[in-house]
Design a protein around this motif. Structure first.
Motif, PDB file in Angstrom:
ATOM      1  N   TRP A 137       0.859  -1.226  -0.055  1.00 38.96           N
ATOM      2  CA  TRP A 137      -0.017  -0.029  -0.029  1.00 38.96           C
ATOM      3  C   TRP A 137       0.953   1.263   0.101  1.00 38.96           C
ATOM      4  N   ASN A 138       0.493   2.291  -0.969  1.00 38.06           N
ATOM      5  CA  ASN A 138       1.082   3.449  -0.723  1.00 38.06           C
ATOM      6  C   ASN A 138       0.132   4.524  -0.321  1.00 38.06           C
ATOM      7  N   LEU A 139       0.032   4.922   1.009  1.00 37.35           N
ATOM      8  CA  LEU A 139      -0.866   5.658   1.746  1.00 37.35           C
ATOM      9  C   LEU A 139      -0.738   7.162   1.441  1.00 37.35           C
ATOM     10  N   ILE A 140      -1.479   8.098   0.884  1.00 35.38           N
ATOM     11  CA  ILE A 140      -0.914   9.490   0.816  1.00 35.38           C
ATOM     12  C   ILE A 140      -2.228  10.125   1.030  1.00 35.38           C
ATOM     13  N   GLY A 141      -3.427   9.674   1.162  1.00 37.52           N
ATOM     14  CA  GLY A 141      -4.618  10.671   1.404  1.00 37.52           C
ATOM     15  C   GLY A 141      -5.066  10.533   2.999  1.00 37.52           C
ATOM     16  N   ALA A 142      -5.431  11.823   3.289  1.00 34.58           N
ATOM     17  CA  ALA A 142      -5.994  12.076   4.702  1.00 34.58           C
ATOM     18  C   ALA A 142      -7.182  11.053   5.070  1.00 34.58           C
ATOM     19  N   ILE A 143      -6.843  10.608   6.374  1.00 28.44           N
ATOM     20  CA  ILE A 143      -7.783   9.640   6.889  1.00 28.44           C
ATOM     21  C   ILE A 143      -8.755  10.246   8.025  1.00 28.44           C
ATOM     22  N   THR A 144      -9.775  10.457   7.849  1.00 31.11           N
ATOM     23  CA  THR A 144     -10.974  11.296   8.387  1.00 31.11           C
ATOM     24  C   THR A 144     -11.075  10.649   9.795  1.00 31.11           C
ATOM     25  N   SER A 145     -11.341  11.472  11.081  1.00 29.52           N
ATOM     26  CA  SER A 145     -11.407  11.236  12.312  1.00 29.52           C
ATOM     27  C   SER A 145     -12.460  10.115  12.657  1.00 29.52           C
ATOM     28  N   ASN A 146     -13.492   9.903  11.861  1.00 24.54           N
ATOM     29  CA  ASN A 146     -14.495   8.960  12.159  1.00 24.54           C
ATOM     30  C   ASN A 146     -14.028   7.496  11.488  1.00 24.54           C
ATOM     31  N   SER A 147     -12.840   6.998  11.457  1.00 22.29           N
ATOM     32  CA  SER A 147     -12.445   6.017  10.756  1.00 22.29           C
ATOM     33  C   SER A 147     -11.705   4.914  11.977  1.00 22.29           C
ATOM     34  N   LEU A 148     -12.358   3.764  11.338  1.00 23.95           N
ATOM     35  CA  LEU A 148     -11.561   2.560  12.063  1.00 23.95           C
ATOM     36  C   LEU A 148     -11.217   1.727  10.894  1.00 23.95           C
ATOM     37  N   LEU A 149      -9.810   1.948  10.787  1.00 23.52           N
ATOM     38  CA  LEU A 149      -9.153   1.226   9.565  1.00 23.52           C
ATOM     39  C   LEU A 149      -8.045   0.252   9.936  1.00 23.52           C
ATOM     40  N   LYS A 150      -7.971  -0.785   9.223  1.00 25.28           N
ATOM     41  CA  LYS A 150      -6.680  -1.867   9.284  1.00 25.28           C
ATOM     42  C   LYS A 150      -6.241  -1.931   7.928  1.00 25.28           C
ATOM     43  N   TYR A 151      -5.037  -1.604   7.528  1.00 24.11           N
ATOM     44  CA  TYR A 151      -4.269  -1.754   6.216  1.00 24.11           C
ATOM     45  C   TYR A 151      -3.542  -3.047   6.664  1.00 24.11           C
ATOM     46  N   GLU A 152      -3.658  -3.825   5.509  1.00 19.98           N
ATOM     47  CA  GLU A 152      -2.647  -5.310   5.567  1.00 19.98           C
ATOM     48  C   GLU A 152      -1.978  -5.338   4.421  1.00 19.98           C
ATOM     49  N   ALA A 153      -0.936  -6.020   4.227  1.00 20.81           N
ATOM     50  CA  ALA A 153       0.146  -5.997   3.052  1.00 20.81           C
ATOM     51  C   ALA A 153       0.804  -7.305   3.194  1.00 20.81           C
ATOM     52  N   GLY A 154       1.187  -7.964   2.099  1.00 20.65           N
ATOM     53  CA  GLY A 154       1.941  -9.139   2.021  1.00 20.65           C
ATOM     54  C   GLY A 154       3.366  -8.616   2.084  1.00 20.65           C
ATOM     55  N   GLN A 155       3.646  -7.472   1.744  1.00 20.90           N
ATOM     56  CA  GLN A 155       5.082  -7.019   1.732  1.00 20.90           C
ATOM     57  C   GLN A 155       5.424  -5.594   2.642  1.00 20.90           C
ATOM     58  N   SER A 156       4.877  -4.521   1.682  1.00 26.55           N
ATOM     59  CA  SER A 156       5.021  -3.355   2.700  1.00 26.55           C
ATOM     60  C   SER A 156       4.176  -2.520   2.631  1.00 26.55           C
ATOM     61  N   ILE A 157       3.918  -1.485   3.631  1.00 25.24           N
ATOM     62  CA  ILE A 157       3.315  -0.268   3.836  1.00 25.24           C
ATOM     63  C   ILE A 157       3.886   0.910   3.693  1.00 25.24           C
ATOM     64  N   THR A 158       3.649   1.838   2.822  1.00 23.39           N
ATOM     65  CA  THR A 158       4.460   3.213   2.782  1.00 23.39           C
ATOM     66  C   THR A 158       3.532   4.392   2.969  1.00 23.39           C
ATOM     67  N   ALA A 159       3.776   5.328   3.839  1.00 22.90           N
ATOM     68  CA  ALA A 159       2.834   6.229   4.151  1.00 22.90           C
ATOM     69  C   ALA A 159       3.356   7.614   4.189  1.00 22.90           C
ATOM     70  N   ASN A 160       2.807   8.567   3.920  1.00 24.41           N
ATOM     71  CA  ASN A 160       2.912  10.134   4.117  1.00 24.41           C
ATOM     72  C   ASN A 160       1.594  10.865   4.429  1.00 24.41           C
ATOM     73  N   ASN A 161       0.838  10.270   4.994  1.00 25.13           N
ATOM     74  CA  ASN A 161      -0.584  10.658   5.192  1.00 25.13           C
ATOM     75  C   ASN A 161      -0.765  11.277   6.322  1.00 25.13           C
ATOM     76  N   ILE A 162      -1.929  12.096   6.580  1.00 26.47           N
ATOM     77  CA  ILE A 162      -2.361  12.691   7.701  1.00 26.47           C
ATOM     78  C   ILE A 162      -3.730  11.777   8.348  1.00 26.47           C
ATOM     79  N   LEU A 163      -3.383  11.523   9.559  1.00 23.81           N
ATOM     80  CA  LEU A 163      -4.426  10.809  10.713  1.00 23.81           C
ATOM     81  C   LEU A 163      -5.341  11.920  11.335  1.00 23.81           C
ATOM     82  N   ASN A 164      -6.234  12.160  11.042  1.00 22.65           N
ATOM     83  CA  ASN A 164      -6.908  13.344  11.807  1.00 22.65           C
ATOM     84  C   ASN A 164      -7.488  12.854  13.259  1.00 22.65           C
TER      85      ASN A 164
END
Length: 753
Positions: A678-705
């Motif tokens: 996963w390449n995570l770049i979009g902001a995640i809203t405050s009312n979010s319950l999220l789990k990102y799973e990857a078989g190799q890697s996760i890269t993130a430069n997003n904002i978690l509100n």
């Protein structure tokens, strides 16, 4: 917010007859020491020799004052009330005088000891009473008319008290002008026939004049106008081409002058029919008594709603006692209400009562009476609903609500039909109208109640008994939710009820109440809201008798009626409805300002929904089916909506705080592949319950509100790049674990919500 406090009195009429009595810049006496002056200071004979004096404008905090007044030594606890007085002389008393007022936050004006104007201050005020009704910053002129009987030839005194709405308000300003006038608005203005793109404004003048309305969306620039040069005392102006759900300010007057216009003179057009918009409705039954109780009920209602705009005003009949004469409408309906913002701003939709028919004598079939000339009624389906073609009964839509007004007293000329004759034209029309109705909510109102043991008896009075026996079964066949009546001078309210058409002793709660709940929805025992489902047969109707907006009456020996959950005859009061989307709240506000009863009704809640998605690439937004409070089980979220990860066979449950409502969502994913990265770049809203799973890697430069709950879980690496930010209040974790890698594509959440 800076609160400004102004009072400006100004009067004007035709240039050939107007004369200025008090001008801006005149000298005023004032008292600015925060003392309690009681009421003696209002009279003409009061000795104000020790008061300070200065030219207007008087005040502090704006920098444009001619005379500075004091707020006391504590900027955090300023004087609430400042007093002003001025003596003036007139050689001739004119029929009317004009006052134009600026004030912030509240003002009461007296001439020779008689109150002539009040704005933003509840009655029975004292020197510590805050202007809690204030709804603006006082920068726009208020204009009103006062009768000449308040003045006398020779010396007169005008006295003004200004109240702040907080003790920390930063400024106060005061100025005043007074002029004589030949023209006066003796009735209104009041609003009729409001639609999403039109409004009718009506008023009466003391003598015939031309007619002009200026209007626009900016109170300081009323750029549009309608002019009629016909001389008349009854002024009716239709504004068309308006925009839905839009605030318009207006002024009324003649071709040469404005008779009334201020920031209180405005309306908001209806939304497009079917729109889910929070709608506020004031309901008054048997209001037109002309007694102090009528004014108290109005004041307590306005005090409760504060600055909130009221969309509709329903009259339940007996609007002008004792006979519905025009003179009674003037003194017992229009005059008690017309200086309050409710009549200037809110569209009136009435129904007639037996006292409104009193002006017809014994001929109830000709319908020639002031009620029908004073009100413009949508008989041709102008506001939705099936056209009735009769001014006695009509329907209309507002937002997602269908309203029906019926005539429970008059007769129909064909065969002297009454409302309870099931073959009458009125009932034939009613069936067609209800069958055609597609709105979520349906509210009916008329004068005579089917259930009451207040000042009237529904077991032995023919209108009431036959309505219960013949009309109620018809209503239960359609999607009617609420029935509002007056006639009995008290308040009575049922639970959700169905099938009771007999006398009071035959009422059986186990049989006739689908639920034992009070509907109060306040956390008390057995108080869950009444729940209905739109696409199922009607499970019941709530019946309300609210006939004490003008007085409270006597009761019958068997009071309270067995079918009524709550009854009150000790207080007068009015009903307040708030309807938004699938929620309806009703509150009965008594003449002492206390909410004595309330109930809530909801539609299409407690849903059980299976959400099927083809893959696990897009997050899923869940929303509770009701408006209120929320608790998502095992998720620690209190928002109405929740954004969740698309995990197969996951169940989410949301409940309300009172444990009355619950929605269940089951997530089904057809192709739940594990993504390699996963390449995570979009902001995640405050009312979010999220789990990102990857078989190799996760890269993130997003904002978690703030408030989000997020987990990144990858088999080899979780890389947080510059720009990644978890705000305060975020629950965030990163793990090395991941999932089985089936898919080799690099996924990006740019396509995800």
């Amino acid at each position: 917010m800076i609160f400004r406090l102004y009072l400006l009195l100004f009067c004007f009429v035709l240039k050939s007859v107007s004369a200025q009595i008090i001008s801006s810049g005149n000298t005023w006496k004032y008292l600015d020491n925060g003392s309690d002056q009681g009421t003696a200071w209002q009279s003409a004979g009061f000795n104000d020799a020790s008061w300070a004096s200065g030219a207007s404008q008087l005040g502090y905090g704006d920098g444009d004052e001619a005379t500075l007044v004091s707020f006391g030594g504590n900027a955090s606890n300023k004087y609430i009330t400042t007093y002003f007085r001025k003596s003036f002389s007139v050689a001739t008393v004119f029929p009317y005088y004009k006052l134009r007022i600026k004030r912030d936050d509240g003002a009461v004006v007296y001439i020779n000891g008689n109150e002539v104007f009040r704005d933003n201050i509840a009655i029975n005020q004292n020197y510590q009473t805050l202007a809690s009704l204030a709804s603006d910053d006082g920068n726009t002129w208020l204009e009103t008319t006062i009768a000449g009987v308040n003045l006398q030839v020779g010396m007169n005194v005008i006295a003004v008290e200004i109240h702040q709405n907080t003790a920390t308000s930063s400024d106060i300003s005061f100025d005043c002008e007074l002029l004589n006038s030949n023209y006066a608005v003796s009735r209104g203005p009041y609003l009729q026939m409001g639609t999403s793109n039109s409004m009718q404004i009506r008023w009466r003048t003391n003598i015939a004049s031309t007619t002009k309305v200026n209007y626009g969306i900016n109170p300081t620039n009323l750029s549009s106008n309608v002019l009629d040069v016909t001389l008349t005392t009854e002024h009716i102006v239709n504004l068309t081409g308006l925009t839905p759900n839009t605030q318009y300010f207006y002024s009324i007057g003649t071709s040469t002058e404005v008779l009334q216009g201020s920031e209180l003179n405005y309306f908001i057009t209806a939304p497009t029919i079917g729109t889910e918009k929070k709608t506020r409705v004031w309901v008054t039954g048997d209001c037109g008594t002309g007694l102090p109780t009528q004014v108290a009920v109005k004041d307590k209602f306005l005090n409760y709603v504060g600055s909130q705009y009221i969309d509709l005003w329903l009259l339940l009949g007996d609007n002008a006692y004792n006979y519905g004469y025009d003179s009674e409408y003037q003194t017992r309906f229009f005059e008690p209400y017309q200086n309050a913002r409710i009549m200037k701003q809110t569209v009136i939709f009435p129904t007639p009562g037996n006292h409104d028919y009193g002006a017809t004598g014994t001929a109830r079939s000709d319908h020639i009476m002031p009620y029908y000339s004073n009100f413009s009624l949508p008989i041709n389906g102008e506001i939705g609903g099936v056209p009735s073609g009769h001014k006695e009964y009509y329907s209309y839509n507002y937002a997602n609500i269908h309203f029906v007004s019926l005539d429970s007293y008059g007769t129909e000329t064909a065969s002297n039909y009454r409302i309870y004759d099931i073959t009458s034209p009125q009932i034939t029309w009613l069936k067609a109208d209800l069958a055609a109705n597609t709105q979520k909510w349906t509210i009916l109102y008329w004068h005579h109640p089917p259930y009451t043991m207040g000042s009237h008896n529904s077991d032995n009075e023919s209108e009431l008994k036959f309505i219960r026996q013949n009309v109620v079964p018809i209503l239960e066949q359609y999607k009617v939710d609420l029935v509002l009546c007056g006639h009995s001078h008290n308040y009575e309210r049922s639970r959700l009820m169905k099938g009771h058409t007999g006398l009071e002793p035959t009422f059986n709660a186990a049989l006739h109440n689908p639920t034992s709940s009070s509907g109060k929805y306040d956390g008390s025992t057995d108080s869950c809201p009444y729940v209905k489902t739109s696409n199922l047969p009607n499970t019941g109707i709530v019946y309300v008798v609210t006939g004490s907006a003008g007085w409270a009456g006597i009761t019958q020996p068997s009071y309270p009626h067995n079918a009524m959950y709550f009854s009150n005859t000790d207080n007068a009061g009015s009903l307040y409805l708030e309807i938004e989307a699938n929620r309806l709240d009703a509150k009965w506000i008594a003449d002492d300002g206390v909410i004595k009863d309330k109930f809530t009704m909801m539609k299409d809640v407690n849903i059980k929904q299976t959400i099927t998605q083809a893959n696990n690439l897009t997050n899923i937004a869940l929303n509770a089916s009701w408006i209120g409070d929320y608790a998502w089980l095992n998720a620690n979220f209190s928002s109405r909506g929740l954004v969740v990860s698309p995990i197969n066979n996951t169940q989410y449950i949301v409940k309300d705080g009172s444990q009355c409502l619950a929605d269940t969502f089951l997530i089904k994913i057809s192709n739940a592949n594990c993504q390699p990265a996963w390449n995570l770049i979009g902001a995640i809203t405050s009312n979010s319950l999220l789990k990102y799973e990857a078989g190799q890697s996760i890269t993130a430069n997003n904002i978690l509100n703030n408030g989000a709950n997020v987990n990144y879980d990858a088999a080899k690496a979780v890389i947080l790049l510059p720009g990644f930010q978890a705000q305060n209040g975020v629950t965030f974790s990163a793990n090395i674990g991941g999932c089985v890698n089936i898919n080799t594509r690099l996924m990006s959440d740019e396509k995800s919500p």
